[in-house]
Motif scaffolding. Sequence first.
Motif, PDB file in Angstrom:
ATOM      1  N   ALA A  66      -8.120   8.695   4.343  1.00  0.00           N
ATOM      2  CA  ALA A  66      -6.965   6.906   3.827  1.00  0.00           C
ATOM      3  C   ALA A  66      -6.041   7.071   4.024  1.00  0.00           C
ATOM      4  O   ALA A  66      -5.163   6.044   4.317  1.00  0.00           O
ATOM      5  CB  ALA A  66      -8.082   6.473   2.554  1.00  0.00           C
ATOM      6  N   VAL A  67      -5.075   8.112   2.736  1.00  0.00           N
ATOM      7  CA  VAL A  67      -3.757   8.387   3.009  1.00  0.00           C
ATOM      8  C   VAL A  67      -3.731   8.620   4.052  1.00  0.00           C
ATOM      9  O   VAL A  67      -2.331   7.969   4.662  1.00  0.00           O
ATOM     10  CB  VAL A  67      -3.440   9.156   1.367  1.00  0.00           C
ATOM     11  CG1 VAL A  67      -1.938   9.164   1.275  1.00  0.00           C
ATOM     12  CG2 VAL A  67      -4.165   8.005   0.411  1.00  0.00           C
ATOM     13  N   SER A  68      -3.558   9.751   4.702  1.00  0.00           N
ATOM     14  CA  SER A  68      -3.312   9.725   5.980  1.00  0.00           C
ATOM     15  C   SER A  68      -3.275   8.251   7.648  1.00  0.00           C
ATOM     16  O   SER A  68      -2.457   8.560   8.054  1.00  0.00           O
ATOM     17  CB  SER A  68      -4.005  10.937   6.154  1.00  0.00           C
ATOM     18  OG  SER A  68      -4.169  11.804   5.908  1.00  0.00           O
ATOM     19  N   ALA A  69      -4.248   7.628   6.480  1.00  0.00           N
ATOM     20  CA  ALA A  69      -4.660   6.610   7.693  1.00  0.00           C
ATOM     21  C   ALA A  69      -3.812   5.983   7.599  1.00  0.00           C
ATOM     22  O   ALA A  69      -2.901   4.515   8.481  1.00  0.00           O
ATOM     23  CB  ALA A  69      -5.708   6.340   7.867  1.00  0.00           C
ATOM     24  N   VAL A  77     -15.158  12.747  -2.292  1.00  0.00           N
ATOM     25  CA  VAL A  77     -14.282  11.447  -2.423  1.00  0.00           C
ATOM     26  C   VAL A  77     -12.042  11.899  -2.022  1.00  0.00           C
ATOM     27  O   VAL A  77     -11.631  11.177  -1.892  1.00  0.00           O
ATOM     28  CB  VAL A  77     -13.818  10.684  -4.277  1.00  0.00           C
ATOM     29  CG1 VAL A  77     -13.069  10.692  -4.741  1.00  0.00           C
ATOM     30  CG2 VAL A  77     -15.373  10.492  -4.541  1.00  0.00           C
ATOM     31  N   LEU A  78     -12.155  13.012  -2.317  1.00  0.00           N
ATOM     32  CA  LEU A  78     -11.432  13.652  -2.502  1.00  0.00           C
ATOM     33  C   LEU A  78     -10.265  13.793  -0.601  1.00  0.00           C
ATOM     34  O   LEU A  78      -9.760  13.019  -0.481  1.00  0.00           O
ATOM     35  CB  LEU A  78     -11.200  15.033  -2.925  1.00  0.00           C
ATOM     36  CG  LEU A  78     -10.725  15.491  -4.665  1.00  0.00           C
ATOM     37  CD1 LEU A  78     -10.630  16.900  -4.794  1.00  0.00           C
ATOM     38  CD2 LEU A  78      -9.479  14.694  -4.645  1.00  0.00           C
ATOM     39  N   GLY A  79     -12.201  14.088  -0.452  1.00  0.00           N
ATOM     40  CA  GLY A  79     -11.619  14.336   0.788  1.00  0.00           C
ATOM     41  C   GLY A  79     -11.545  13.157   1.725  1.00  0.00           C
ATOM     42  O   GLY A  79     -10.822  12.839   3.091  1.00  0.00           O
ATOM     43  N   GLY A  80     -12.464  11.566   1.323  1.00  0.00           N
ATOM     44  CA  GLY A  80     -11.816  10.309   2.273  1.00  0.00           C
ATOM     45  C   GLY A  80     -10.294   9.515   0.845  1.00  0.00           C
ATOM     46  O   GLY A  80     -10.139   8.907   1.853  1.00  0.00           O
ATOM     47  N   VAL A  93      -1.185   5.872   5.621  1.00  0.00           N
ATOM     48  CA  VAL A  93       0.645   6.061   6.356  1.00  0.00           C
ATOM     49  C   VAL A  93       0.566   6.081   7.905  1.00  0.00           C
ATOM     50  O   VAL A  93       2.354   5.669   8.911  1.00  0.00           O
ATOM     51  CB  VAL A  93       0.825   7.862   6.228  1.00  0.00           C
ATOM     52  CG1 VAL A  93       2.216   8.276   6.456  1.00  0.00           C
ATOM     53  CG2 VAL A  93       1.078   7.808   4.587  1.00  0.00           C
ATOM     54  N   THR A  94       0.090   7.193   9.006  1.00  0.00           N
ATOM     55  CA  THR A  94      -0.184   6.289   9.694  1.00  0.00           C
ATOM     56  C   THR A  94       0.081   5.263  11.024  1.00  0.00           C
ATOM     57  O   THR A  94       1.203   4.567  10.980  1.00  0.00           O
ATOM     58  CB  THR A  94      -1.082   7.703  10.604  1.00  0.00           C
ATOM     59  OG1 THR A  94      -1.320   8.432  10.539  1.00  0.00           O
ATOM     60  CG2 THR A  94      -1.244   7.431  12.004  1.00  0.00           C
ATOM     61  N   TRP A  95      -0.575   4.374   9.683  1.00  0.00           N
ATOM     62  CA  TRP A  95      -0.763   3.162  10.434  1.00  0.00           C
ATOM     63  C   TRP A  95       0.845   2.226  10.173  1.00  0.00           C
ATOM     64  O   TRP A  95       1.200   1.425  10.386  1.00  0.00           O
ATOM     65  CB  TRP A  95      -1.484   2.081   9.396  1.00  0.00           C
ATOM     66  CG  TRP A  95      -1.816   0.237   9.320  1.00  0.00           C
ATOM     67  CD1 TRP A  95      -1.953  -0.159  11.238  1.00  0.00           C
ATOM     68  CD2 TRP A  95      -1.537  -0.221   8.324  1.00  0.00           C
ATOM     69  NE1 TRP A  95      -1.361  -1.177  10.609  1.00  0.00           N
ATOM     70  CE2 TRP A  95      -1.525  -1.775   8.844  1.00  0.00           C
ATOM     71  CE3 TRP A  95      -1.152  -0.203   6.943  1.00  0.00           C
ATOM     72  CZ2 TRP A  95      -1.381  -3.040   8.294  1.00  0.00           C
ATOM     73  CZ3 TRP A  95      -1.035  -1.098   6.518  1.00  0.00           C
ATOM     74  CH2 TRP A  95      -1.007  -2.511   6.304  1.00  0.00           C
ATOM     75  N   ALA A  96       1.066   2.924   8.975  1.00  0.00           N
ATOM     76  CA  ALA A  96       2.297   2.255   8.269  1.00  0.00           C
ATOM     77  C   ALA A  96       3.885   2.165   9.767  1.00  0.00           C
ATOM     78  O   ALA A  96       4.377   2.253   9.424  1.00  0.00           O
ATOM     79  CB  ALA A  96       2.863   2.455   6.695  1.00  0.00           C
ATOM     80  N   LEU A  97       3.489   3.714   9.875  1.00  0.00           N
ATOM     81  CA  LEU A  97       4.869   4.155  10.680  1.00  0.00           C
ATOM     82  C   LEU A  97       5.180   4.384  11.497  1.00  0.00           C
ATOM     83  O   LEU A  97       5.781   5.328  12.455  1.00  0.00           O
ATOM     84  CB  LEU A  97       5.199   5.894   9.846  1.00  0.00           C
ATOM     85  CG  LEU A  97       5.122   5.883   8.221  1.00  0.00           C
ATOM     86  CD1 LEU A  97       5.431   8.041   7.972  1.00  0.00           C
ATOM     87  CD2 LEU A  97       6.515   4.736   7.374  1.00  0.00           C
ATOM     88  N   TRP A  98       3.610   4.093  12.146  1.00  0.00           N
ATOM     89  CA  TRP A  98       3.616   3.834  13.838  1.00  0.00           C
ATOM     90  C   TRP A  98       4.580   3.051  14.739  1.00  0.00           C
ATOM     91  O   TRP A  98       4.623   1.624  13.609  1.00  0.00           O
ATOM     92  CB  TRP A  98       2.174   3.019  13.992  1.00  0.00           C
ATOM     93  CG  TRP A  98       1.188   3.787  15.482  1.00  0.00           C
ATOM     94  CD1 TRP A  98       2.154   2.460  16.576  1.00  0.00           C
ATOM     95  CD2 TRP A  98       1.062   4.746  15.737  1.00  0.00           C
ATOM     96  NE1 TRP A  98       1.373   3.206  17.457  1.00  0.00           N
ATOM     97  CE2 TRP A  98       1.004   4.589  17.329  1.00  0.00           C
ATOM     98  CE3 TRP A  98       0.791   6.225  15.612  1.00  0.00           C
ATOM     99  CZ2 TRP A  98       0.234   5.531  18.162  1.00  0.00           C
ATOM    100  CZ3 TRP A  98       0.134   6.935  15.981  1.00  0.00           C
ATOM    101  CH2 TRP A  98      -0.096   6.647  17.616  1.00  0.00           C
ATOM    102  N   PRO A  99       5.328   3.789  15.334  1.00  0.00           N
ATOM    103  CA  PRO A  99       5.882   2.176  15.863  1.00  0.00           C
ATOM    104  C   PRO A  99       5.461   1.368  17.006  1.00  0.00           C
ATOM    105  O   PRO A  99       4.850   0.926  17.011  1.00  0.00           O
ATOM    106  CB  PRO A  99       6.943   3.108  17.286  1.00  0.00           C
ATOM    107  CG  PRO A  99       6.205   4.617  16.904  1.00  0.00           C
ATOM    108  CD  PRO A  99       4.960   4.489  16.444  1.00  0.00           C
ATOM    109  N   LEU A 143       0.830  -1.075   0.037  1.00  0.00           N
ATOM    110  CA  LEU A 143       0.129   0.266   0.015  1.00  0.00           C
ATOM    111  C   LEU A 143       1.219   0.967   0.044  1.00  0.00           C
ATOM    112  O   LEU A 143       0.556   2.274  -0.486  1.00  0.00           O
ATOM    113  CB  LEU A 143      -0.934  -0.296   1.262  1.00  0.00           C
ATOM    114  CG  LEU A 143      -1.738  -1.331   1.354  1.00  0.00           C
ATOM    115  CD1 LEU A 143      -3.119  -1.144   2.385  1.00  0.00           C
ATOM    116  CD2 LEU A 143      -3.036  -0.969   0.384  1.00  0.00           C
ATOM    117  N   LEU A 144       2.010   1.953   0.353  1.00  0.00           N
ATOM    118  CA  LEU A 144       3.001   2.587   0.789  1.00  0.00           C
ATOM    119  C   LEU A 144       3.510   2.515  -0.363  1.00  0.00           C
ATOM    120  O   LEU A 144       3.733   3.912  -1.218  1.00  0.00           O
ATOM    121  CB  LEU A 144       3.795   1.987   1.694  1.00  0.00           C
ATOM    122  CG  LEU A 144       3.165   2.690   3.429  1.00  0.00           C
ATOM    123  CD1 LEU A 144       4.638   1.842   4.164  1.00  0.00           C
ATOM    124  CD2 LEU A 144       3.249   4.401   3.470  1.00  0.00           C
TER     125      LEU A 144
END
Length: 189
Positions: free
Chosen positions: A164-167, A157-160, A169-175, A29-30
């Motif tokens: 989604a992309v913010s979530a 759609v743009l807001g969603g 990135v947060t999930w992927a980079l969360w320690p 996904l990243l």
Amino acid sequence: MSGAFDPVGSRRRAANNRRRPADVVRETLLNLAAIGGAICILLTLAAVLFHITLIMFKTGSMSPTIPAGSLAVVREVPATEARIGDVVTVDRPGQLPVTHRVTSSRMVDATTAILTLKGDANPVEDPAPYTVSKVRTVLYSVPGIAYFVAGASNPWVLGGTTVAVSALVTWALWPRPERAPRARPKAKA
């Protein structure tokens, strides 16, 4: 015993190096998000540096060459570069732009031209010629994609997509805590 083979240690390292399905999904996904971001950056650079933009065809006046629902890549050029047979977009004050084929061109001065246009599906030329200094020439078009682009540009759609992309990135980079090696049962002597 630094150079000796350690079968237990190598099995432990192999077990720790196995990738969990969540890790594979996260990395995939990243990578997709990174590719999407790179495409957006390239399109923005093309727009700024080369005056290349996209236009959507809502009507069939250029059918069958460019049917309704097509997305076209256009480049802004001086009107004096427009030639008979080119498909160009001209701006009309107070109205939507029109994209038709040039049927005649007459230079007014070094920067201005009077263009007569006609849609491929129209039986006659446009009612009045266009006096313009800039036009956008159609480089190529892709049928049917305009509906997708129009839907993707909806604010919801743009807001969603942003959320989604913010979530992601947060999930992927969360320690994450380090995974402890699996304990192996001790062999009985």
